[in-house]
Every structure is written in C-alpha cells, then in structure tokens.
Design an enzyme around this catalytic site. Structure first.
Site, PDB file in Angstrom:
ATOM      1  N   ARG A  71       0.840  -1.189   0.000  1.00  0.00           N
ATOM      2  CA  ARG A  71       0.000   0.000   0.000  1.00  0.00           C
ATOM      3  C   ARG A  71       0.879   1.244   0.000  1.00  0.00           C
ATOM      4  NH1 ARG A  71      -1.796   0.831   4.360  1.00  0.00           N
ATOM      5  NH2 ARG A  71      -1.112  -0.974   5.527  1.00  0.00           N
ATOM      6  N   GLY A 201      -4.011  -3.954  -1.487  1.00  0.00           N
ATOM      7  CA  GLY A 201      -4.849  -2.949  -0.855  1.00  0.00           C
ATOM      8  C   GLY A 201      -5.028  -1.683  -1.687  1.00  0.00           C
ATOM      9  N   HIS A 228     -10.513  -2.262  11.681  1.00  0.00           N
ATOM     10  CA  HIS A 228      -9.439  -3.127  11.162  1.00  0.00           C
ATOM     11  C   HIS A 228      -9.195  -4.246  12.176  1.00  0.00           C
ATOM     12  CE1 HIS A 228      -5.001  -3.245   9.526  1.00  0.00           C
ATOM     13  NE2 HIS A 228      -5.760  -4.122   8.916  1.00  0.00           N
ATOM     14  N   SER A 250      -1.219  -3.460  10.328  1.00  0.00           N
ATOM     15  CA  SER A 250      -0.880  -4.367   9.235  1.00  0.00           C
ATOM     16  C   SER A 250       0.378  -5.176   9.562  1.00  0.00           C
ATOM     17  CB  SER A 250      -0.648  -3.563   7.961  1.00  0.00           C
ATOM     18  OG  SER A 250      -1.801  -2.814   7.666  1.00  0.00           O
ATOM     19  N   ASP A 279      -9.349  -9.687   9.177  1.00  0.00           N
ATOM     20  CA  ASP A 279      -8.836  -8.345   8.871  1.00  0.00           C
ATOM     21  C   ASP A 279      -9.830  -7.218   9.143  1.00  0.00           C
ATOM     22  OD1 ASP A 279      -6.463  -6.980   7.836  1.00  0.00           O
ATOM     23  OD2 ASP A 279      -7.688  -6.407   6.117  1.00  0.00           O
ATOM     24  N   ARG A 372       1.980 -12.188  -0.580  1.00  0.00           N
ATOM     25  CA  ARG A 372       0.679 -12.534  -0.003  1.00  0.00           C
ATOM     26  C   ARG A 372       0.037 -13.728  -0.691  1.00  0.00           C
ATOM     27  NH1 ARG A 372      -1.690  -8.778   4.097  1.00  0.00           N
ATOM     28  NH2 ARG A 372       0.002  -7.297   4.373  1.00  0.00           N
ATOM     29  N   ASP A 498       0.343 -20.003  21.651  1.00  0.00           N
ATOM     30  CA  ASP A 498       0.399 -19.712  23.083  1.00  0.00           C
ATOM     31  C   ASP A 498      -0.327 -18.414  23.448  1.00  0.00           C
ATOM     32  OD1 ASP A 498       1.751 -21.979  24.213  1.00  0.00           O
ATOM     33  OD2 ASP A 498       3.511 -21.329  23.083  1.00  0.00           O
TER      34      ASP A 498
HETATM   35  P1  GTP Z   1      -2.332  -7.675   7.482  1.00  0.00           P
HETATM   36  O1  GTP Z   1      -2.837  -8.722   6.563  1.00  0.00           O
HETATM   37  O2  GTP Z   1      -1.265  -6.822   6.867  1.00  0.00           O
HETATM   38  O3  GTP Z   1      -3.411  -6.838   8.071  1.00  0.00           O
HETATM   39  O4  GTP Z   1      -1.496  -8.429   8.649  1.00  0.00           O
HETATM   40  P2  GTP Z   1      -1.927  -9.286   9.934  1.00  0.00           P
HETATM   41  O5  GTP Z   1      -2.202  -8.372  11.069  1.00  0.00           O
HETATM   42  O6  GTP Z   1      -2.983 -10.264   9.579  1.00  0.00           O
HETATM   43  O7  GTP Z   1      -0.562 -10.048  10.308  1.00  0.00           O
HETATM   44  P3  GTP Z   1      -0.172 -11.604  10.202  1.00  0.00           P
HETATM   45  O8  GTP Z   1      -1.005 -12.474  11.093  1.00  0.00           O
HETATM   46  O9  GTP Z   1      -0.092 -11.978   8.785  1.00  0.00           O
HETATM   47  O10 GTP Z   1       1.298 -11.588  10.841  1.00  0.00           O
HETATM   48  C1  GTP Z   1       2.340 -10.825  10.303  1.00  0.00           C
HETATM   49  C2  GTP Z   1       3.676 -11.255  10.829  1.00  0.00           C
HETATM   50  O11 GTP Z   1       3.686 -11.280  12.262  1.00  0.00           O
HETATM   51  C3  GTP Z   1       4.067 -12.663  10.376  1.00  0.00           C
HETATM   52  O12 GTP Z   1       5.412 -12.649   9.958  1.00  0.00           O
HETATM   53  C4  GTP Z   1       3.896 -13.500  11.612  1.00  0.00           C
HETATM   54  O13 GTP Z   1       4.760 -14.597  11.620  1.00  0.00           O
HETATM   55  C5  GTP Z   1       4.178 -12.520  12.746  1.00  0.00           C
HETATM   56  N1  GTP Z   1       3.428 -12.901  13.977  1.00  0.00           N
HETATM   57  C6  GTP Z   1       2.100 -13.135  14.063  1.00  0.00           C
HETATM   58  N2  GTP Z   1       1.738 -13.490  15.325  1.00  0.00           N
HETATM   59  C7  GTP Z   1       2.884 -13.459  16.054  1.00  0.00           C
HETATM   60  C8  GTP Z   1       3.173 -13.717  17.435  1.00  0.00           C
HETATM   61  O14 GTP Z   1       2.307 -14.042  18.268  1.00  0.00           O
HETATM   62  N3  GTP Z   1       4.480 -13.566  17.837  1.00  0.00           N
HETATM   63  C9  GTP Z   1       5.459 -13.194  16.945  1.00  0.00           C
HETATM   64  N4  GTP Z   1       6.705 -13.075  17.421  1.00  0.00           N
HETATM   65  N5  GTP Z   1       5.230 -12.960  15.635  1.00  0.00           N
HETATM   66  C10 GTP Z   1       3.958 -13.077  15.196  1.00  0.00           C
HETATM   67  C1  SPV Z   2      -2.958  -4.457   5.343  1.00  0.00           C
HETATM   68  O1  SPV Z   2      -1.974  -3.840   4.897  1.00  0.00           O
HETATM   69  O2  SPV Z   2      -3.472  -4.182   6.455  1.00  0.00           O
HETATM   70  C2  SPV Z   2      -3.529  -5.586   4.576  1.00  0.00           C
HETATM   71  C3  SPV Z   2      -3.036  -5.821   3.215  1.00  0.00           C
HETATM   72  O3  SPV Z   2      -4.425  -6.267   5.059  1.00  0.00           O
HETATM   73  S1  SPV Z   2      -3.708  -4.738   2.051  1.00  0.00           S
HETATM   74  O4  SPV Z   2      -4.871  -5.386   1.439  1.00  0.00           O
HETATM   75  O5  SPV Z   2      -2.676  -4.507   1.029  1.00  0.00           O
HETATM   76  O6  SPV Z   2      -4.121  -3.514   2.682  1.00  0.00           O
HETATM   77 MN    MN Z   3      -4.928  -5.601   7.228  1.00  0.00          MN
END
Ligand code: GTP
Ligand code: SPV
Ligand code: MN
Length: 592
Positions: A71, A201, A228, A250, A279, A372, A498
């Site tokens: 984005r 996005g 969000h 994000s 999301d 992604r 966890d």
């Molecule tokens: P968007 O799709 O951008 O909105 O992201 P999201 O909030 O859904 O994040 P996502 O769950 O894809 O996690 C993003 C990154 O954070 C990944 O590299 C994960 O491995 C890391 N991550 C997620 N949960 C944890 C956690 O509990 N601990 C740690 N250390 N890393 C985490």
């Molecule tokens: C974010 O950036 O929070 C996403 C990916 O979920 S996007 O659809 O590119 O915004």
């Molecule tokens: Mn998001």
C-alpha cells in the site's frame, strides 16, 4: 452485455467508459465458465502462472511490478469538501482539484484494453448489513482476486434491484507509474479512484478502500463501526462460544491470531478457536443490547512469509487450493511456491519475486516481505459456522495491540469504556512491509486505523465514545503485545498458539470470572492467572514478571510522544476532551 437495468449503475459505468475508452467492456457474472476463461487468458498473457495442479489445484502465481509491492499511504487521499473533515492524519486535496488530476490520468487510459465490471457485495449478498460496490478495472488479476475476497456476480445485482446506492470504484493500471499513483476516496460521493498500481490494498477496492475508509465514514453517519479487526470465537469444553474482535496494525498478527491452534493442554480439554474474520469487522448494536460483528470479506489476503505448519497451520491449509500467490518464490522443479519461513528447504531451481533466477545461498530474500496469498475463507479448517450468518456474532471483548519491543506489557485491561477508547487512541507500533516506506519505526496508529480512517480521526474517537454511550452491553477493552524483546533482541513471549493463554484470561475478565491487579495503566493479571502449563521452561516466573511489568520511566516518555501526537489535532479542534483528560489522569497516576 450489461447485467442490470439499475439506472444509477448504468449511468455511472457509461460515464467511466467514455472517460477511459476501453476497447471492450465485460461484465463479471460470477459463473465458473467465465472465471475459467479469464484464468486462461491471464496465463496466456503471462499475467499469471498456473501452478502444479496436482499439488496445488486451482492455484496461480502473480508477480507485481517491482515498484508496486505494498500500500502507498503517502499517495492515499481522503477528498472531503474541507480539510478539517479529513483531519490531521489523512492526506487531503480539494475534491475538484483531485478530480481534474485523476481525469487527466484516466482519459483514454484503457485504449486497447478491456474494462471489467465487477459487481460485488461486502457481506452476505442481500443481507441488511451488506454493502454493494461496482469495481471497474483493466486487470484480470484484480477480477480474480475480487472473486475470492468478496461475493461477486449477477446475484449481487439482482438482489440490489434498482437501489441507487452503491460504492463506485474505478481502477486503472495505466502505466504503473509511481509518480502518478493515487488511491483516492470521495466519502461524500461514495466513490473510490485508484490509478497506476496493481497491488493488493491499492486495487482490491472492496477491502481497505470500501470496507474500512468508506465504511468508517458511513458507519459514523449511520451509527455503526467499521474496524481493522479480526473476529474469533473461543469455544470452551462445555461448548459455549465467546467472541472477541482484535485490532492490530498491518502485518502485526491478525491472521495468525484469528485462526490460532490452542496449546495441547487446551485441545486435550476440548477448547476450540473459530475464525470469523482475519482483517475487517463491521459492528452494530443488536436488539439484545450487545455489539454484533460480521466479517464483510469472503477470503484472506494474508502475509505469506513466516506462515508455516507450526506458526499458522490453518492459514497454510487454506492456501492448498484455489489460491492466488503474489510475489512469492516460484519453485521451478515442481512448479510450486515457496517463501521465507515456510520450511528450511529453499528451492534450488527457483525464480524470486522479481522474476529473476534466484540463488538462496547469496543471502537475498526470494519472496517479498509483503508477499501474499489470496485464499477463500471457507477453505480455512477452523472457519466459524457463523461465518455466513448475516447477523454476525456477539462481541464480548475488544483487543488492541501493536508491535512494541518495550513499554507495552503482554496484556492489560482498561478501567472502563472511555479509558478503553483512550488506550486504543494511543496505540503505537513499529511499521512493517505492508506499506511502502521505512520498516521498524514506532508510530502512533490509533485502533490500527491510522491508514484506514475515512474521516477526521478526532471525530472517529468521538464516534467510539458515542457508541459506548449507546451500547447497553459494552464489550470490555484490552491491550496486548506479543512482541516484547529481551536485550539481545529475542521475543520473550512465544506467541502464536500460546497467545491462547492470554485470550483465556481476557475472556475470564470479560465475564467477571477472575480478579486483577489495579495498576497505573489499567488492570493486569495476577501472574498465577496466566496459565503457563507446558511452557514453564520458555517462560519462567521471572520472564512473566517482566512481561507484566510497567516501566514508569518509559511510560512517562510515552506520555510526551502521545502529547505530541495529540497536538496534531489542535489546529483541527477535534480531539475529544475526554482523551486529553485521560492522558492527564494517566500522567498523574504515573507520577504518584
Ligand atoms: P495484514 O494482513 O497486513 O493486516 O497483517 P496481519 O495483522 O494479519 O498479520 P499476520 O497475522 O499476517 O502476521 C504478520 C507477521 O507477524 C508474520 O510474519 C507473523 O509470523 C508474525 N506474527 C504473528 N503473530 C505473532 C506472534 O504471536 N508472535 C510473533 N513473534 N510474531 C507473530
Ligand atoms: C494491510 O496492509 O493491512 C492488509 C493488506 O491487510 S492490504 O490489502 O494490502 O491492505
Ligand atoms: Mn490488514
């Protein structure tokens, strides 16, 4: 041929055709036959690669332009009539000035191309709480992604009838020119314009543009909320399911938390976690006085790197069929995909996200950090039975969280709703690869909505306060941080599955089933109330104490940075007094 007689839709589509001048116009009816033709065409043109259909049936790979991988917040605009309505945290331009700029870019931009007309519904088709949009695009990649991420086709138009209300979305790839890339919202006109990008996005207009920026504006005016947030249900051994919604910025763990697999001890006892959304949440007050949440999306647009059998088995399983991968590694040996953190065996005969022959031993990354997958939600092994329920699920707790190496403890609970809104408003997180720009810089990101609020953020805080006054049965509000680091830079909390241990405490608090310690920043768990069975080696008593500590000196420094952030609202006169009062009260508590 047009698939509707709706005059408002036809008039608008015709105006955009006259502007963009495509050679052909194709309405997307949602039929499998049409979708298959589009897949074929995109493979022939080189826009998509068809992956190994035995190992990954229905799966495709796409690579975006190298300058177009995330984005672009600095090129995202909220064009309200006045700057004040957009507020201090959004880019703003006077609407007619912006329209002139955009019209010049759109003028004739689809000559020699096809314009696809995508009728889509955010939310269950025809339900009271769904919103209809039309996205016009010259990208088959966008069409195929929208078909996974939203509900697309003729039935959307049929259900909509001659209703003149719909969100207008115009997307053109144009020249993928960074200097002329614009993601623009006209909230008053229910309209979105996107040009010169082909990425996520920026171009899947149902997602951040409609379901957050436009929807937050509509929600403010209509008395509901667009957030969000992931939505998950926790089922206890007695079969009772309690739901929470959590806002993290994000790439800060929403998809991971939304489908987490509880630790063995919990599984053995019969606990389950159900994913409703990963999301976005739309929330409204139900007749029973509780707050009800739906996930308006139909798929996951998830971060690939770091997703593996251990970290997020359910996300990985969701991507085993009918998935589009963007900017990951192409394994040429078996025509499959790979990314950093999938396993310890990077392919040796491979192409990286830029389309270059890739040698992993040179230390370079094969997949883009913001690569992604686009996967249908119903493929998630733990998708909630309520996923398609038009009324949604009742929310008992809100959870805010960010990526903070220090300062923010593992978990705390706000004193009440107003304090909870304050806790959300002061959220801060280290930036990630999900948006173009520097990574790892701490910035304020209220409610994880900084890039997604379609109007003045101060008015948005006020809307939260107002909703609190109107919800008879308010969810309790919490804050978590999975990302605390030790002095060597290692995560001190194991995270992922966890995190269930923290959610367990949160749910007990939400239902008044456990006591807590009152601290300067909010209520915190007694250490013995966080279940560490099975991870005592990893998380010693000392580590837990550290995770649950409030470092007053750091918090005082944070107060300074919050004041600075709040001061941005001064010239707009929009920060609710409740927020600055809360800040002063926090400072007083920390001083004493
Ligand atoms: P968007 O799709 O951008 O909105 O992201 P999201 O909030 O859904 O994040 P996502 O769950 O894809 O996690 C993003 C990154 O954070 C990944 O590299 C994960 O491995 C890391 N991550 C997620 N949960 C944890 C956690 O509990 N601990 C740690 N250390 N890393 C985490
Ligand atoms: C974010 O950036 O929070 C996403 C990916 O979920 S996007 O659809 O590119 O915004
Ligand atoms: Mn998001």
């Amino acid at each position: 041929m047009a698939l509707t007689k709706n005059k408002a839709i036809l008039d608008w589509v015709n105006d955009q055709i006259a502007l963009c001048q495509p050679d052909n116009v194709v309405w997307i009816d949602g039929s499998e036959e049409q979708i298959e033709d589009l897949r074929k065409e995109s493979v022939e043109s080189g826009e998509m690669f068809k992956l190994n259909q035995e190992l990954l049936p229905g799966c495709y790979l796409h690579r975006t332009a190298v300058n177009d991988v995330a984005r672009v917040e600095h090129r995202t605009f909220i064009c309200t009539p006045t700057r004040k309505e957009a507020g201090p945290t959004n880019n703003w331009m006077e609407p007619s000035e912006m329209r002139a700029k955009l019209n010049a870019l759109y003028d004739g931009c689809m000559k020699g191309r096809t314009m696809y007309v995508i009728p889509f519904s955010m939310g269950v088709v025809g339900s009271d709480f769904s919103k209809v949009g039309i996205e016009l695009t010259d990208s088959i990649y966008v069409v195929l992604n929208m078909i996974i991420m939203t509900r697309v086709g003729k039935d959307v138009l049929d259900a909509h009838g001659d209703n003149p209300q719909f969100t207008k979305g115009l997307h053109a790839k144009a020249d993928i020119d960074e200097e002329n890339r614009y993601i623009v919202h006209f909230p008053q006109d229910n309209e979105i314009n996107s040009v010169n990008s082909g990425y996520g996005g920026n171009v899947l207009l149902g997602k951040k543009c409609l379901a957050l920026r436009i929807a937050s504006y509509l929600g403010k005016n209509e008395g509901w909320m667009a957030e969000h947030m992931l939505i998950l249900g926790i089922e206890n051994p007695e079969g009772e399911v309690r739901y929470l919604a959590a806002a993290f910025p994000s790439a800060c763990g929403k998809t991971n938390l939304a489908m987490l697999i509880p630790p063995k001890e919990y599984l053995d006892k019969g606990w389950k976690v159900w994913c409703v959304g990963d999301d976005i949440a739309w929330l409204r007050i139900g007749a029973d006085g509780r707050l009800w949440a739906v996930n308006p999306e139909n798929g996951f647009f998830g971060v690939a790197p770091g997703t593996n059998v251990k970290s997020n088995y359910n996300a990985l399983m969701s991507t085993k069929a009918n998935t589009i991968f963007t900017n990951v590694v192409h394994n040429l040996d078996n025509n499959t995909v790979w990314w950093e953190g999938l396993d310890k065996n990077p392919p040796t005969n491979a192409v990286n996200w830029k389309g270059e022959k890739w040698d992993h031993t040179d230390g370079s990354k094969g997949a883009h950090p913001n690569s992604r997958f686009t996967a249908p939600a119903i493929q998630c092994p733990v998708i909630s039975p309520e996923f398609e329920s038009p009324k949604g699920v009742p929310i008992s707790a809100f959870v805010f969280g960010g990526r903070r190496a220090k300062t923010a403890p593992l978990v705390y609970e706000s004193f009440d709703w107003e304090h909870g809104v304050f806790v959300g408003s002061i959220m801060a997180s280290e930036t990630t690869a999900a948006a173009a720009g520097q990574v790892g810089v701490v910035r304020r990101d209220p409610m994880a909505m900084l890039p997604f609020c379609g109007y003045n953020m101060g008015a948005y805080f006020n809307h939260w306060l107002d909703m609190g006054n109107r919800i008879p049965n308010r969810p309790k509000i919490f804050n978590v941080n999975w990302f605390r680091l030790d002095d060597e830079g290692h995560f001190i909390w194991p995270g992922f599955g966890d995190n269930m241990r923290v959610l367990h405490w949160i749910m007990k608090r939400a239902f008044d089933e456990v006591d807590a310690v009152e601290t300067e920043i909010g209520y915190m768990p007694y250490p013995e109330d966080i279940n560490l069975n099975g991870i005592e080696d990893e998380v010693s008593e000392e580590v837990l104490k550290d995770l649950l500590s409030v470092d007053k000196k750091m918090w005082m420094e944070d107060i300074e940075s919050i004041r600075e952030f709040y001061s941005k609202f001064d010239e707009f006169g929009t920060l609710p007094k409740e927020m600055s009062d809360q800040l002063n009260a926090l400072e007083e508590r920390l001083k004493n």
